[in-house]
Structures are given as structure tokens and as C-alpha cells.
Design an enzyme around this catalytic site. Structure first.
Site, PDB file in Angstrom:
ATOM      1  N   ASP A  51     -23.497   8.774  15.448  1.00  0.00           N
ATOM      2  CA  ASP A  51     -22.825   7.859  14.514  1.00  0.00           C
ATOM      3  C   ASP A  51     -22.447   8.602  13.228  1.00  0.00           C
ATOM      4  O   ASP A  51     -21.822   8.027  12.338  1.00  0.00           O
ATOM      5  CB  ASP A  51     -23.667   6.605  14.245  1.00  0.00           C
ATOM      6  CG  ASP A  51     -25.033   6.905  13.680  1.00  0.00           C
ATOM      7  OD1 ASP A  51     -25.367   8.094  13.519  1.00  0.00           O
ATOM      8  OD2 ASP A  51     -25.775   5.944  13.382  1.00  0.00           O
ATOM      9  N   SER A  52     -22.811   9.905  13.157  1.00  0.00           N
ATOM     10  CA  SER A  52     -22.292  10.760  12.081  1.00  0.00           C
ATOM     11  C   SER A  52     -20.768  10.857  12.178  1.00  0.00           C
ATOM     12  O   SER A  52     -20.117  11.339  11.243  1.00  0.00           O
ATOM     13  CB  SER A  52     -22.923  12.148  12.140  1.00  0.00           C
ATOM     14  OG  SER A  52     -22.849  12.670  13.458  1.00  0.00           O
ATOM     15  N   ASP A  90     -25.028   7.396  20.247  1.00  0.00           N
ATOM     16  CA  ASP A  90     -25.768   6.599  19.261  1.00  0.00           C
ATOM     17  C   ASP A  90     -25.389   5.128  19.340  1.00  0.00           C
ATOM     18  O   ASP A  90     -24.192   4.785  19.355  1.00  0.00           O
ATOM     19  CB  ASP A  90     -25.437   7.086  17.843  1.00  0.00           C
ATOM     20  CG  ASP A  90     -26.466   8.059  17.316  1.00  0.00           C
ATOM     21  OD1 ASP A  90     -27.624   8.016  17.765  1.00  0.00           O
ATOM     22  OD2 ASP A  90     -26.096   8.873  16.438  1.00  0.00           O
ATOM     23  N   LYS A 120     -28.999   6.576  22.161  1.00  0.00           N
ATOM     24  CA  LYS A 120     -30.020   6.933  21.168  1.00  0.00           C
ATOM     25  C   LYS A 120     -30.073   5.824  20.133  1.00  0.00           C
ATOM     26  O   LYS A 120     -29.031   5.241  19.796  1.00  0.00           O
ATOM     27  CB  LYS A 120     -29.681   8.276  20.506  1.00  0.00           C
ATOM     28  CG  LYS A 120     -30.587   8.632  19.319  1.00  0.00           C
ATOM     29  CD  LYS A 120     -30.484  10.095  18.905  1.00  0.00           C
ATOM     30  CE  LYS A 120     -29.442  10.407  17.867  1.00  0.00           C
ATOM     31  NZ  LYS A 120     -29.598   9.664  16.603  1.00  0.00           N
ATOM     32  N   GLU A 122     -32.366   4.497  16.373  1.00  0.00           N
ATOM     33  CA  GLU A 122     -33.275   4.897  15.300  1.00  0.00           C
ATOM     34  C   GLU A 122     -34.417   3.897  15.151  1.00  0.00           C
ATOM     35  O   GLU A 122     -34.221   2.698  15.324  1.00  0.00           O
ATOM     36  CB  GLU A 122     -32.496   4.975  13.973  1.00  0.00           C
ATOM     37  CG  GLU A 122     -31.400   6.025  13.976  1.00  0.00           C
ATOM     38  CD  GLU A 122     -30.637   6.126  12.652  1.00  0.00           C
ATOM     39  OE1 GLU A 122     -31.007   5.430  11.667  1.00  0.00           O
ATOM     40  OE2 GLU A 122     -29.675   6.900  12.605  1.00  0.00           O
ATOM     41  N   GLU A 189     -35.687  14.146  12.376  1.00  0.00           N
ATOM     42  CA  GLU A 189     -34.739  14.632  11.370  1.00  0.00           C
ATOM     43  C   GLU A 189     -35.417  14.813  10.020  1.00  0.00           C
ATOM     44  O   GLU A 189     -36.075  13.902   9.500  1.00  0.00           O
ATOM     45  CB  GLU A 189     -33.567  13.631  11.263  1.00  0.00           C
ATOM     46  CG  GLU A 189     -32.530  14.063  10.235  1.00  0.00           C
ATOM     47  CD  GLU A 189     -31.210  13.298  10.338  1.00  0.00           C
ATOM     48  OE1 GLU A 189     -31.035  12.484  11.262  1.00  0.00           O
ATOM     49  OE2 GLU A 189     -30.352  13.536   9.463  1.00  0.00           O
TER      50      GLU A 189
HETATM   51  O1  KIV Z   1     -25.477  10.998  14.261  1.00  0.00           O
HETATM   52  C1  KIV Z   1     -25.937  12.143  14.295  1.00  0.00           C
HETATM   53  O2  KIV Z   1     -25.225  13.139  14.127  1.00  0.00           O
HETATM   54  C2  KIV Z   1     -27.365  12.303  14.534  1.00  0.00           C
HETATM   55  C3  KIV Z   1     -27.917  13.690  14.466  1.00  0.00           C
HETATM   56  C4  KIV Z   1     -28.077  14.117  13.062  1.00  0.00           C
HETATM   57  C5  KIV Z   1     -29.189  13.820  15.202  1.00  0.00           C
HETATM   58  O3  KIV Z   1     -28.053  11.362  14.756  1.00  0.00           O
END
Ligand code: KIV
Length: 271
Positions: A51-52, A90, A120, A122, A189
């Protein structure tokens, strides 16, 4: 000696095998077809459609605004490029925190509409029920603890997490809960290297670090940071392998000059 043949697809089982054979896992983010093609051909083990994307693709300050539809769009493009890597996507903010049913529906949409291999999310004990429900539908889940960017307004800062004993103890407990719930791997992280080492030793599932030191089972970075596409972002944990910002800037300046001076296109570059 690598535990998997060059051409063979990486699965969650391959990652477990890699941990037990002490072979490090190399993971990077990817958001688009062209980049994913290069990373997969280079032999990356895991591609995370993170989600980055909200930051590096869309220019938002946080990961919070990106939607499930937008994540599916990015994930589908990555999946179309990949022949070997495991593709993890994510679950974006707001697509799983409500309840476990919502978490399952969001995961099913990702798997069905993008063709990805895992999701994934959180959080620790508070997302246990959601993780169990997603896994019970056959969808592998990767956990994420430490600095969890979807909670940035709770933390108030992007600094290192779990430096204090109470937060470190909670993180260790959460890591065990995630393993118990059935997560196939865990991202840690921005936490102290000594704490990450302890978690990786305690867990049987692979632990993949970002800013979590060397004594974990693998590493992940945001590909735009590794390639030097993100200007001015140089945290201590980042190793920048290229300076594509400067490279691309230089190439575009040359193109502009060539167009303005009538150097481009030349006779060979036309019909
Ligand atoms: O969204 C992302 O890029 C991440 C990584 C930093 C692990 O969750």
C-alpha cells in the site's frame, strides 16, 4: 545451494523451506507490469504489491487513502508480469479493520480479481480473528508488526518502534499470536535489530525485515527507494543501489535539448 530450481514458482512452502535451510528471502515491492517483469527476471523471491503505492505511485503523504480497487489494479498488473515470484498484496486501510467478514471479502476480491497468491495485513492480536477467517477460505496471510504505517496517526511519527520494554514485549506476544493464527510469514518494520533477531529465533515462520537488522530470515525494501526514484528519502536502513531520479532527469533534459535544437528525430528516426 538454493532450495528451489531457478524456473520453479516460489510458494509459501518454499519460503518455509528457505528459513529452515537458512537461505535468506529477498522481497521487494512492485506496483506495475514493467517493473515487476524486471524484478521477476532478476530472481526476486517475493513481490509485495504494497500500500506504499499510495505514497510512491499516487503521491499521497500516507498509505491511508489507497482503495481496494486501486490495490487490485496494481496487483493485476504485477501478476501479469510474474512467472516465478510469490505475489503478496496489502489489504488497504479500511478494507479489513471493521470485522473478519469484511477482511475475508476484501481478500477474496484481491485473489479473484488480481490473481495474486497471498495477502498482507497490519496488526497483532486485534486482527487474529480476521486472519483465521481469511486462511480458512484458503488464502495465505502475511502479518506485519512494528512500524505499521496504516496507524501513523496513532504513532504520530515514523521513528523506530518497540524501543521500550513494554512495546517490545507486546510485539513478541503479537508475533506468536500471528504465527498461531496461521500466518505464513511476518514483516517486521523499523524495530531494534536485537528484538527482530529474537522474534525470528522464536518463530518457525519466516520473518522478513525492513529496518530490522540482519538477523531475520529475509529483507524487503520499497523498490522506488532502492532504485533512487524517491528524492530526498534516505532513512538509515535503506541501501540505494541506483540514483534513477538523477539518471532520468538527465535523460529527459537531453531529450528536451534534442527536440528544441531539431536534433531529434534525425533522418534514421523517421519514415
Ligand atoms: O507497503 C509497503 O511497501 C510495505 C513494506 C514497507 C513492507 O508494507
Amino acid at each position: 545451494m538454493s532450495v528451489h530450481k531457478e524456473s520453479k514458482r516460489i510458494t509459501t512452502h518454499t519460503l518455509h523451506e528457505m528459513k529452515s535451510k537458512k537461505e535468506k528471502i529477498a522481497m521487494l515491492t512492485a506496483y506495475d507490469y514493467s517493473t515487476a517483469l524486471i524484478l521477476d527476471e532478476a530472481g526476486i523471491d517475493v513481490l509485495l504489491v504494497g500500500d506504499s503505492a499510495s505514497n510512491v505511485m499516487a503521491g499521497h503523504e500516507t498509505t491511508l487513502p489507497i482503495t481496494l480497487d486501486q490495490m487490485i489494479y496494481h496487483a493485476s498488473a504485477v501478476v501479469r508480469a510474474v512467472k516465478r515470484a510469490l505475489v503478496v498484496v496489502d489489504l488497504p486501510f479500511g478494507s479489513y479493520q471493521g470485522n473478519s467478514k469484511e477482511a475475508l471479502q476484501s481478500s477474496i476480491r484481491i485473489m479473484k480479481e488480481s490473481g495474486a497468491h497471498a495477502v498482507k495485513l497490519e496488526g497483532g492480536a486485534e486482527v487474529k480473528e480476521s486472519i483465521e477467517r481469511i486462511i480458512s477460505a484458503g488464502v495465505p496471510v502475511m502479518g506485519h508488526l512494528g512500524l505499521t504505517p496504516q496507524s501513523i496517526y496513532k504513532f504520530g511519527t515514523y521513528t523506530v518502534r518497540a524501543k521500550e520494554q513494554a512495546e517490545a514485549t507486546k510485539l513478541i506476544e503479537d508475533a506468536k499470536v500471528l504465527q498461531q493464527a496461521g500466518c505464513f510469514a511476518l514483516v517486521l518494520e523499523k524495530i531494534p535489530a536485537s528484538l527482530a533477531k529474537l522474534v525470528a529465533k522464536e518463530l518457525t515462520i519466516p520473518v522478513i525485515g525492513i529496518g530490522a537488522g540482519a538477523d531475520v530470515d529475509g529483507q524487503v525494501l520499497v523498490v522506488n527507494d532502492l532504485l533512487g526514484l524517491t528524492k530526498g528519502f534516505k532513512p538509515r536502513f535503506l541501501r540505494q543501489y541506483l540514483n534513477l531520479f538523477e539518471e532520468i532527469n538527465g535523460a529527459v533534459k537531453s531529450y528536451i535539448k534534442d527536440v528544441k535544437t531539431l536534433d531529434f528525430p534525425n533522418e534514421k528516426e523517421q519514415y
